[in-house]
Design a protein around this motif. Sequence first.
Motif, short mmCIF file in Angstrom:
data_model
loop_
_atom_site.label_atom_id
_atom_site.label_comp_id
_atom_site.label_asym_id
_atom_site.label_seq_id
_atom_site.Cartn_x
_atom_site.Cartn_y
_atom_site.Cartn_z
N LEU A 31 -28.84 32.25 16.11
CA LEU A 31 -28.01 31.09 16.32
C LEU A 31 -28.38 30.48 17.66
N PRO A 33 -28.08 29.34 21.28
CA PRO A 33 -27.24 29.98 22.30
C PRO A 33 -26.14 29.05 22.82
N PHE A 34 -25.11 29.67 23.36
CA PHE A 34 -24.05 28.94 24.04
C PHE A 34 -23.56 29.79 25.20
N ASP A 36 -25.02 31.81 27.14
CA ASP A 36 -25.49 33.20 27.08
C ASP A 36 -25.57 33.83 28.46
N ARG A 140 -16.09 30.39 23.09
CA ARG A 140 -17.53 30.55 22.81
C ARG A 140 -17.77 30.67 21.31
N ASN A 143 -17.55 27.26 19.70
CA ASN A 143 -18.73 26.44 19.98
C ASN A 143 -19.95 26.94 19.23
N LEU A 144 -20.11 28.24 19.11
CA LEU A 144 -21.23 28.78 18.33
C LEU A 144 -21.14 28.33 16.87
N GLN A 147 -21.74 24.28 16.78
CA GLN A 147 -23.09 23.87 17.14
C GLN A 147 -24.15 24.36 16.16
N ASN A 148 -23.80 25.34 15.35
CA ASN A 148 -24.75 25.86 14.37
C ASN A 148 -24.38 25.51 12.93
N TRP A 284 -20.34 37.58 20.80
CA TRP A 284 -20.27 37.00 19.46
C TRP A 284 -21.65 36.57 18.95
N ARG A 285 -22.46 36.02 19.81
CA ARG A 285 -23.77 35.55 19.34
C ARG A 285 -24.62 36.72 18.87
N ASN A 289 -25.72 37.09 14.96
CA ASN A 289 -27.15 37.11 14.65
C ASN A 289 -27.52 38.31 13.78
#
Length: 293
Positions: A31, A33-34, A36, A140, A143-144, A147-148, A284-285, A289
């Motif tokens: 994904l 990044p936001f 990071d 976060r 937004n992830l 944005q994805n 979360w990212r 992932n």
Amino acid sequence: MQMSTAHFRTAAISCVLLPFLFMSSAGAETLAPFKDDLFSVQTVLETQDGGDFTRVDYQEMRDINGRDSIPERRVKDRYVALKVRRDQENQTLQLSTGPMDVGRVGRDQGQAFTVIFIHGRGGDRRLGLNDLSFGGNFNRLKNLAVQNGGTYYAPSVRSFDEQGVGNVAALVDHAFLQSGGKPVILACASMGSFICWGIARDPETVAKLSGMAILGGAPDPALLKSAAARAKLPIWFTHGSRDSVYAADDQIAIYRSLRSAGQPARFTLFETGSHGTPVRMSDWRAMLNWLIR
């Protein structure tokens, strides 16, 4: 403010291409990044199982007092981007089991993926929508998702029994249908893990999931015999080493049993962390992932 023709074309092209960009990156399990540098840079004290088990440094003075302008109440501004609230809506969904109050962030349909967060006892949808508490970690996640090209649901769960499990199963079904069969991740915190474990015994709902995340949850000794285990559903556990509600060693034992059986599982242990630490500190990212497949 007026938008030039060139800017309009760029924005329009971006809107059209976003789902395809995510699909391409999802194949590489990435994904966009936001923040990071603020959330993903954590000190790993120990790794085991080829990196699937990590013990991460956690310090209250740094990770709460140094991160929040008002400890445990308001995170510092640089950790959040509040424009995402424009993509947020409170809804009452009419599901097969009846109405359910949810907060939805992102697309109503056609999403590239869905994350559903289940709160613990005494919570409701407001907890998972809170931008400023928990170190900005839910902001976060929002937004992830946006944005994805994804969708984030924070439902109000009224009970953690069979009825609650059924209601969440209906929400999973809704998200699966609205997205056209794209990945659905179920994340459960604290007592909300009872919902995840109930879902784990439902083969039809498990088949619609891409994975689970368990944040400071209760251990389920029967998990290895569940439909989720038979389907080899990926599960990522995060836990505080000093959790006084659900002992970390008990949850680690569940992780070990899954690993021994060849199940895809990961575990992040926050050294000195308490019961609420995983909600604040889980990356979360990194989790998405790995879970979006």
